[in-house]
Enzyme design. Structure first.
Site, mmCIF file in Angstrom:
data_model
loop_
_atom_site.group_PDB
_atom_site.id
_atom_site.type_symbol
_atom_site.label_atom_id
_atom_site.label_comp_id
_atom_site.label_asym_id
_atom_site.label_seq_id
_atom_site.Cartn_x
_atom_site.Cartn_y
_atom_site.Cartn_z
ATOM 1 N N GLY A 125 0.819 -1.226 0.000
ATOM 2 C CA GLY A 125 0.000 0.000 0.000
ATOM 3 C C GLY A 125 0.838 1.255 0.000
ATOM 4 N NE ARG A 172 -5.386 5.708 -1.775
ATOM 5 C CZ ARG A 172 -6.174 5.471 -0.725
ATOM 6 N NH1 ARG A 172 -6.434 6.433 0.148
ATOM 7 N NH2 ARG A 172 -6.705 4.284 -0.536
ATOM 8 C CE LYS A 175 -4.687 -1.665 11.072
ATOM 9 N NZ LYS A 175 -3.560 -1.693 10.125
ATOM 10 C CB ALA A 229 -10.675 -8.188 15.644
ATOM 11 C CG ASP A 241 -6.205 -7.904 -3.030
ATOM 12 O OD1 ASP A 241 -5.856 -7.712 -1.842
ATOM 13 O OD2 ASP A 241 -7.385 -7.986 -3.391
ATOM 14 C CE1 TYR A 286 -7.884 -0.132 10.478
ATOM 15 C CE2 TYR A 286 -7.970 0.709 12.730
ATOM 16 C CZ TYR A 286 -7.378 0.675 11.476
ATOM 17 O OH TYR A 286 -6.260 1.459 11.222
ATOM 18 C CG ASN A 309 1.047 1.336 4.905
ATOM 19 O OD1 ASN A 309 0.864 2.070 5.867
ATOM 20 N ND2 ASN A 309 0.519 1.584 3.707
ATOM 21 C CB SER A 340 -4.571 0.892 14.530
ATOM 22 O OG SER A 340 -5.465 1.868 15.013
HETATM 23 P P1 NAP Z 1 -4.960 5.152 3.194
HETATM 24 O O1 NAP Z 1 -4.575 6.564 3.009
HETATM 25 O O2 NAP Z 1 -6.389 4.737 3.055
HETATM 26 O O3 NAP Z 1 -4.052 4.244 2.201
HETATM 27 C C1 NAP Z 1 -4.205 2.856 2.206
HETATM 28 C C2 NAP Z 1 -3.190 2.238 1.255
HETATM 29 O O4 NAP Z 1 -3.361 0.812 1.295
HETATM 30 C C3 NAP Z 1 -3.380 2.661 -0.189
HETATM 31 O O5 NAP Z 1 -2.117 2.757 -0.800
HETATM 32 C C4 NAP Z 1 -4.180 1.503 -0.774
HETATM 33 O O6 NAP Z 1 -3.982 1.341 -2.173
HETATM 34 C C5 NAP Z 1 -3.566 0.339 -0.040
HETATM 35 N N1 NAP Z 1 -4.423 -0.849 -0.003
HETATM 36 C C6 NAP Z 1 -5.641 -0.984 0.552
HETATM 37 N N2 NAP Z 1 -6.099 -2.238 0.381
HETATM 38 C C7 NAP Z 1 -5.141 -2.913 -0.294
HETATM 39 C C8 NAP Z 1 -5.015 -4.241 -0.770
HETATM 40 N N3 NAP Z 1 -5.992 -5.152 -0.589
HETATM 41 N N4 NAP Z 1 -3.881 -4.597 -1.434
HETATM 42 C C9 NAP Z 1 -2.890 -3.689 -1.639
HETATM 43 N N5 NAP Z 1 -2.951 -2.409 -1.215
HETATM 44 C C10 NAP Z 1 -4.071 -2.026 -0.557
HETATM 45 O O7 NAP Z 1 -4.519 4.632 4.630
HETATM 46 P P2 NAP Z 1 -3.443 5.229 5.672
HETATM 47 O O8 NAP Z 1 -4.150 6.162 6.558
HETATM 48 O O9 NAP Z 1 -2.231 5.642 4.961
HETATM 49 O O10 NAP Z 1 -3.180 3.912 6.525
HETATM 50 C C11 NAP Z 1 -2.063 3.065 6.300
HETATM 51 C C12 NAP Z 1 -2.013 2.027 7.405
HETATM 52 O O11 NAP Z 1 -1.939 2.688 8.675
HETATM 53 C C13 NAP Z 1 -3.252 1.130 7.466
HETATM 54 O O12 NAP Z 1 -2.887 -0.177 7.831
HETATM 55 C C14 NAP Z 1 -4.072 1.764 8.580
HETATM 56 O O13 NAP Z 1 -4.930 0.829 9.182
HETATM 57 C C15 NAP Z 1 -2.981 2.235 9.508
HETATM 58 N N6 NAP Z 1 -3.410 3.310 10.407
HETATM 59 C C16 NAP Z 1 -3.806 4.515 9.912
HETATM 60 C C17 NAP Z 1 -4.227 5.503 10.793
HETATM 61 C C18 NAP Z 1 -4.674 6.868 10.335
HETATM 62 O O14 NAP Z 1 -5.157 7.632 11.174
HETATM 63 N N7 NAP Z 1 -4.552 7.222 9.088
HETATM 64 C C19 NAP Z 1 -4.226 5.239 12.165
HETATM 65 C C20 NAP Z 1 -3.811 3.997 12.627
HETATM 66 C C21 NAP Z 1 -3.390 3.031 11.742
HETATM 67 P P3 NAP Z 1 -5.061 1.896 -3.274
HETATM 68 O O15 NAP Z 1 -5.280 3.328 -2.984
HETATM 69 O O16 NAP Z 1 -4.400 1.678 -4.572
HETATM 70 O O17 NAP Z 1 -6.285 1.043 -3.111
#
Ligand code: NAP
Length: 247
Positions: free
Chosen positions: A12, A15, A159, A157, A63, A155, A90, A142
């Site tokens: 991932g 973004r 994490k 569970a 994926d 979510y 990630n 998380s």
């Molecule tokens: P995000 O902006 O929604 O980006 C998610 C990324 O994961 C994107 O690059 C997306 O690719 C990719 N992705 C999703 N499903 C996928 C799959 N099945 N196979 C391959 N790639 C996939 O999320 P983020 O906020 O950066 O979060 C990144 C990580 O940090 C996640 O694990 C999230 O749970 C964790 N996290 C985030 C926060 C927060 O506040 N943002 C807090 C705690 C933990 P596409 O766009 O191409 O689909």
């Protein structure tokens, strides 16, 4: 440079946090392979940015739910870059709902992406790292996996599962000089929290001792630290980056 000529695979990377991690590891001298599911244009932009830093980049539209695709990503990265050092799990999704309204699909999508997705990438890479007798695995969990969050049973569970996986695997592969750690972000300013209404964000910030959301860069800096020799006696740990939210 902390990671000169190392090779990292990030799930991932198109973004948000994954993108920031890809760019920061490249800043520190690593070549980067990452996958994405849908955001093709953004993935290509990240690839260009990595290359503009003088590092190599490989991108895969694949994926994390699919083990064969993860094996393919690992094999092609090894073939093109000649080695493998760092895995960052990630990729993650949300399907927030109260449990009474949560469908089996909402449960399964989140578990199979966030938890089984990390298993798949690790499974695809672990023998290579064991043969190299070195490596670093960093799982993005998380605050929800530590404290539990309402409307996020799926979510939370997934994490919490990553926390258990991190600790178990850290014990299992320590003798191969492979370290396994996790990062538990709180609220980080990405598309994932972009949908929150302004008044809800203001309410959430009141619960964060540092009184703001974090940035993807702030997470990426700690990933770099965990991937580098600076943390060489740290394994099996979960590091919160949450402005104090989990205290
Ligand atoms: P995000 O902006 O929604 O980006 C998610 C990324 O994961 C994107 O690059 C997306 O690719 C990719 N992705 C999703 N499903 C996928 C799959 N099945 N196979 C391959 N790639 C996939 O999320 P983020 O906020 O950066 O979060 C990144 C990580 O940090 C996640 O694990 C999230 O749970 C964790 N996290 C985030 C926060 C927060 O506040 N943002 C807090 C705690 C933990 P596409 O766009 O191409 O689909």
């Amino acid at each position: 440079m902390l990671l000169k000529d190392k090779v990292a695979i990030i799930s991932g990377g198109s973004r948000g946090i994954g993108r920031a991690v890809a760019l920061e590891l490249a800043n520190e001298g690593a070549d980067i392979a990452f996958n994405y599911l849908k955001s093709e244009d953004r993935a290509l932009e990240v690839k260009k940015e990595i290359e503009s830093k003088g590092r190599k980049a490989l991108i895969f539209k694949s994926d994390v739910k699919n083990l064969a695709q993860m094996k393919n990503m690992v094999n092609e990265t090894k073939e093109k870059f000649g080695r493998l050092d760092i895995i960052v799990n990630n990729a993650g999704i949300l399907r927030d709902k109260a449990l009474m309204l949560m469908g089996v699909e909402d449960w399964e999508d989140v578990i199979s992406t966030n938890l089984s997705g990390a298993f798949n990438l690790i499974k695809a890479a672990i023998v290579t790292l064991m043969k190299e007798k070195q490596g670093n695995i960093i799982n993005i969990t998380s605050v929800a996996g530590i404290k539990g969050m309402p409307r996020q049973v799926n979510y939370s569970a997934s994490k919490a599962g990553l926390v258990g996986m991190t600790k178990a695997l850290a014990k299992e592969v320590a003798s191969y000089n492979i370290r396994v750690n996790a990062i538990a972000p709180g609220y980080i300013d990405t598309d994932m929290v972009g949908g929150l209404k302004e008044n809800h964000k203001t309410e959430l910030m009141k619960r964060i001792p540092l009184n703001r959301f974090g940035t993807p860069d702030e997470v990426a800096k700690v990933v770099t630290f965990l991937a580098s020799e600076r943390s060489k006696y740290i394994t099996g740990q979960v590091i919160s980056i949450d402005g104090g939210l989990a205290i």
